[in-house]
Design an enzyme around this catalytic site. Structure first.
Site, mmCIF file in Angstrom:
data_model
loop_
_atom_site.group_PDB
_atom_site.id
_atom_site.type_symbol
_atom_site.label_atom_id
_atom_site.label_comp_id
_atom_site.label_asym_id
_atom_site.label_seq_id
_atom_site.Cartn_x
_atom_site.Cartn_y
_atom_site.Cartn_z
ATOM 1 N N GLY A 1 24.868 -44.528 41.003
ATOM 2 C CA GLY A 1 25.857 -45.588 40.941
ATOM 3 C C GLY A 1 26.776 -45.484 39.744
ATOM 4 O O GLY A 1 27.687 -46.273 39.575
ATOM 5 N N GLY B 1 26.463 -23.303 38.205
ATOM 6 C CA GLY B 1 25.255 -23.258 39.013
ATOM 7 C C GLY B 1 25.155 -22.062 39.931
ATOM 8 O O GLY B 1 24.090 -21.434 40.026
ATOM 9 N N GLU C 1 33.518 -30.231 30.695
ATOM 10 C CA GLU C 1 32.359 -30.276 29.785
ATOM 11 C C GLU C 1 32.674 -29.527 28.500
ATOM 12 O O GLU C 1 32.347 -29.984 27.394
ATOM 13 C CB GLU C 1 31.126 -29.641 30.449
ATOM 14 C CG GLU C 1 30.521 -30.448 31.570
ATOM 15 C CD GLU C 1 29.357 -29.719 32.235
ATOM 16 O OE1 GLU C 1 28.812 -30.261 33.211
ATOM 17 O OE2 GLU C 1 28.993 -28.613 31.787
ATOM 18 N N ASP D 1 26.181 -19.145 39.629
ATOM 19 C CA ASP D 1 25.952 -17.870 38.946
ATOM 20 C C ASP D 1 24.534 -17.740 38.386
ATOM 21 O O ASP D 1 23.922 -16.678 38.469
ATOM 22 C CB ASP D 1 26.938 -17.715 37.778
ATOM 23 C CG ASP D 1 28.363 -17.455 38.241
ATOM 24 O OD1 ASP D 1 28.546 -17.183 39.443
ATOM 25 O OD2 ASP D 1 29.280 -17.556 37.409
#
Length: 795
Positions: free
Chosen positions: A60, A28, A94, A30
């Site tokens: 949640g 984010g 990820e 960058d």
């Protein structure tokens, strides 16, 4: 430089169902506010459903598990490698998950190298070396974790993708979006029922679209209401929209135009293509200028669905140069002339579904599968026959019958034959509501009386009613309400049902207060119980259910608007005192009286057809009947003489075939310059035709069976258009000299002449030889015609 995606990667057809099209992995700090933000917007504008960050995560939930689930549910993974990407453990986790999904699930992974060298990413050098050095220090107790990060990064960085290399970001983003769009391909709404028959229609449409050409094309999709134009246009949109810079599908243009204004549609068009919400347009003229200004350099796809007014097209897609090269504008409408007026390049006419396609679509709606349930085949075939290939009806009725018993199916089918389904009726009636009043009258006449009849024949009847049928029929054809087949007026069965239902609703309980009647029961009730009113314009009974109708003569007394009357074998309880002066068609087979009512005004009559009648005399003296074109009194054995035709100069067909008591033909018959057919066959009491001949148009003269007729008019040769002359069974022995002037004569028959055929033939041959010596220049014609005449001679 753009790097192609390997062709051996899985395509859309081999991927399992996924929630997202793309999972976007990036650092984010960058790229969120520049490259990745712009990339996400471009994907979203193309309708590519993209997961970015955690803004879609449910509150949640454990965030990492939700991220992993989002990766698994995505068809593509876009990994934006940037300078600080490897410093984020979230990004690296990820990355590992993405690599696993690629190996196990066939996910397509696309790397983007944003201001970093692909070799630095693959080999973990430069800033990536520093990042992994920190990770090895921080995760000394979990060395395997760091190693998994390294392997995943190396493997994914070795895939083909995009390297910006200080290139223009917008072009790279466009390339990424186009590549993903192409790999995603068309996304159809439903493969079970909505797209039955679509493949064949697509094949017909592809050449018209010309997707490989860089021109601007406007195309029309045209057909009757409920034929599937919108579904077809949706399918085309889904199939090709990804190939354009922007696209817009404006649904229900006709309806929206009625409830809002064209400015709202102009705003929607620009907003959908440019993905802008605040489009300010103050009037239609300004909106047209704005569309052209903003879109003339963009390659766009525009669908204008259900257009019914030219001003709608002028406001939304006025000219080809409003749009950039390669653009396609597709218009769906019920009005073909609207497309022609706007100057579209091609029109695709949508046909009804084939029987097999119709049955398949109906079954998807009625049984949720492509074939009937056991025991329902015959009922399904009956329903498909009723719907006659109209997708709207198949879907509506199929859905209505889903889960119902056979008894309910049978009851529904019986009811439909009497009263159409309301949903189908309302949609089809839209076409009727858009007609002018005279066009409505023409449509109702055809729907109730004349479907399947010859166009020219019906045109004459409608013209006699002052309906201006040339333009009216043309409009009905353009609006896909009627069609022409072998010059016959045709219409879809459900369109006919709709027209007849419009008439029935004029007064459901009392047939005598409807404008048109065609059912035996209704007509029998009307004519026996004296329920006729001034509302009745037409009574046509082609197939009577009763052997003989016993009419109340007073039934006609209040029907002073009656234009069309056709009945058969109807007897009267008393004399007939009144027939409407508005009658154009009077067709009463077996008319039981010796004459027509004395107060009946014939002046608007176009056709008088009373075969097998008891008529003795039509009228006395001279009647001015300028509209009368046809008289057919064949087999009216009580007729003794024809009337004076002086006031009926527009007669074209006179038929007295089988009038065995006819002994006198009024000399005025020879003055009928427009007469084409004269049939006096078997008029056995007729002895002569004493008339001065001015038959300029007569083509057929039938005198066969006139056994007492011994002479033809001397000036018969003035019938210069005569082609067929039948003298068989007459007493004629000497042809008139002028017969040699019949230069268009193609057939002459004197078979069975009582006046000795050989003598007749000899006389005729002598006349030809005499004429040819006096007029040698005509011999070439006679040499051609003489064999034709000879061929018709019978011993």
């Amino acid at each position: 430089m753009h790097i192609e995606i390997p062709s051996n990667l899985p395509t859309n057809s081999t991927l399992p169902e996924r929630k997202y099209d793309v999972f976007l992995s990036f650092r984010g700090k960058d790229t969120r506010k520049n490259f990745t933000g712009h990339l996400y917007s471009a994907l979203d504008q193309k309708g590519i459903f993209t997961f970015k960050d955690n803004h879609r995560l449910e509150k949640g939930k454990v965030i990492l598990l939700e991220l992993f689930k989002a990766i698994e549910e995505s068809r593509f993974a876009l990994v934006v490698f940037s300078e600080n990407y490897a410093f984020s453990t979230w990004c690296l986790d990820e990355l590992v998950k993405i690599w696993e999904c690629m190996k196990v699930m066939g996910q397509i992974v696309l790397p983007v190298f944003y201001n970093v060298s692909p070799s630095d990413v693959r080999n973990q050098t430069g800033s990536f070396e520093k990042a992994f050095a920190e990770h090895e220090q921080n995760f000394r107790e979990d060395v395997e974790k760091v190693q998994r990060w390294r392997v995943a990064m190396t493997k994914i960085a070795n895939l083909s993708g995009w390297h910006l290399q200080n290139r223009e970001e917008s072009k790279i983003i466009k390339g990424i979006v186009d590549e993903i769009s192409c790999k995603l391909g068309p996304t159809f709404l439903n493969t079970n029922g909505n797209l039955v028959g679509m493949e064949s229609r697509m094949k017909q449409m592809d050449p018209l679209l010309g997707m490989g050409l860089n021109d601007v094309r406007m195309l029309g999709i045209c057909g009757m209401g409920g034929i599937g134009k919108t579904t077809f246009a949706r399918s085309v949109f889904d199939k090709i929209s990804y190939q354009f810079d922007g696209s817009s599908f404006l649904a229900n243009v006709r309806e929206v135009s009625m409830t809002q204004d064209l400015v709202a549609l102009q705003q929607q068009l620009i907003s959908q293509i440019l993905i802008e919400r605040n489009i300010n347009i103050w009037d239609v003229y300004g909106g047209s200028i704005e569309i052209r200004r903003r879109l003339r350099h963009k390659r766009v796809l525009v669908i204008l669905d259900d257009v019914d007014q030219l001003e709608q097209l002028q406001a939304l897609a006025g000219m080809h140069d409003w749009f950039g090269l390669g653009s396609r504008v597709i218009i769906t409408t019920r009005d073909k002339h609207l497309l022609v007026s706007h100057g579209v390049d091609n029109v695709h006419m949508v046909d009804e579904l084939s029987h097999e396609e119709a049955l398949q679509l109906f079954c998807w709606k009625a049984f949720r599968k492509g074939h009937p349930t056991d025991g329902y085949l015959e009922l399904s075939l009956q329903m498909v026959s009723y719907d006659a290939g109209l997708p709207l009806a198949l879907e509506v009725l199929g859905s209505f019958l889903f889960g119902r018993s056979k008894a309910e199916w049978k009851d529904a089918l019986d009811r439909l034959k009497k009263v159409p389904d309301r949903t189908i009726f309302d949609i089809l009636k839209i076409s009727y509501d858009g007609l002018q009043e005279l066009e409505k009258k023409i449509f109702l006449d055809v729907a109730c009386f004349f479907k399947g009849r010859d166009k020219d024949e019906i045109r004459e009847i409608l013209d006699s009613c002052d309906f201006h049928p040339d333009i009216g029929i043309s409009v009905l054809i353009d609006k896909c309400i009627i069609t022409l087949s072998n010059n016959s007026l045709c219409m879809h069965d459900l369109i006919q049902y709709m027209g007849r239902e419009i008439v029935r609703q004029e007064c459901p309980e009392k047939p005598g207060q409807r404008s048109r009647l065609w059912l035996s029961d209704d007509i029998q009730r009307l004519l026996t119980k004296n329920e006729g009113t001034e509302a009745v314009e037409g009574i046509i009974l082609d197939f009577p259910a009763y052997k003989e109708l016993k009419l109340n003569a007073k039934s006609f007394s209040r029907m002073n608007s009656l234009r069309l009357l056709k009945i058969k074998d109807a007897s009267l309880c008393q004399s007939l005192q009144y027939l409407s002066d508005e009658l154009r068609l009077l067709n009463w087979h077996g008319y039981p009286l010796r004459s027509l009512p004395s107060n009946f005004q014939h002046n608007k009559l176009f056709e008088l057809n009373m075969c097998y009648s008891h008529i003795k005399q039509l009228w006395k003296g001279v009647e001015h009947l300028n509209q009368l074109t046809i008289i057919n009194l064949s087999h009216s054995t009580y007729l003794t003489e024809t009337p004076d035709f002086t006031g009926a100069s527009n007669l074209k067909r006179l038929i007295f075939d089988g009038c065995t008591s006819l002994s006198f033909v009024h000399p005025s018959i020879g003055l009928l310059k427009k007469l084409i057919l004269l049939n006096l066959k078997d008029c056995k009491q007729l002895r002569s035709l004493r008339a001065k001949i001015e038959w300029e148009s007569l083509e057929v003269l039938i005198l066969s069976g006139c056994s007492k007729l011994g002479k033809l008019p001397e000036d018969l040769g003035r019938a210069v258009s005569l082609k067929n002359l039948d003298l068989g069974g007459t007493a004629i022995s000497q042809p008139p000299f002028s017969i040699v002037l019949l230069k268009n004569l193609e057939q002459l028959s004197f078979h069975g002449c009582k006046g000795e055929p050989r003598k007749f033939w000899s006389s005729l041959s002598s006349l030809f030889r005499l004429f040819s010596r006096a007029n040698p220049e005509s011999m070439g014609l006679r040499k051609v015609q003489f064999p034709l005449i000879l061929a018709s001679y019978h011993h």
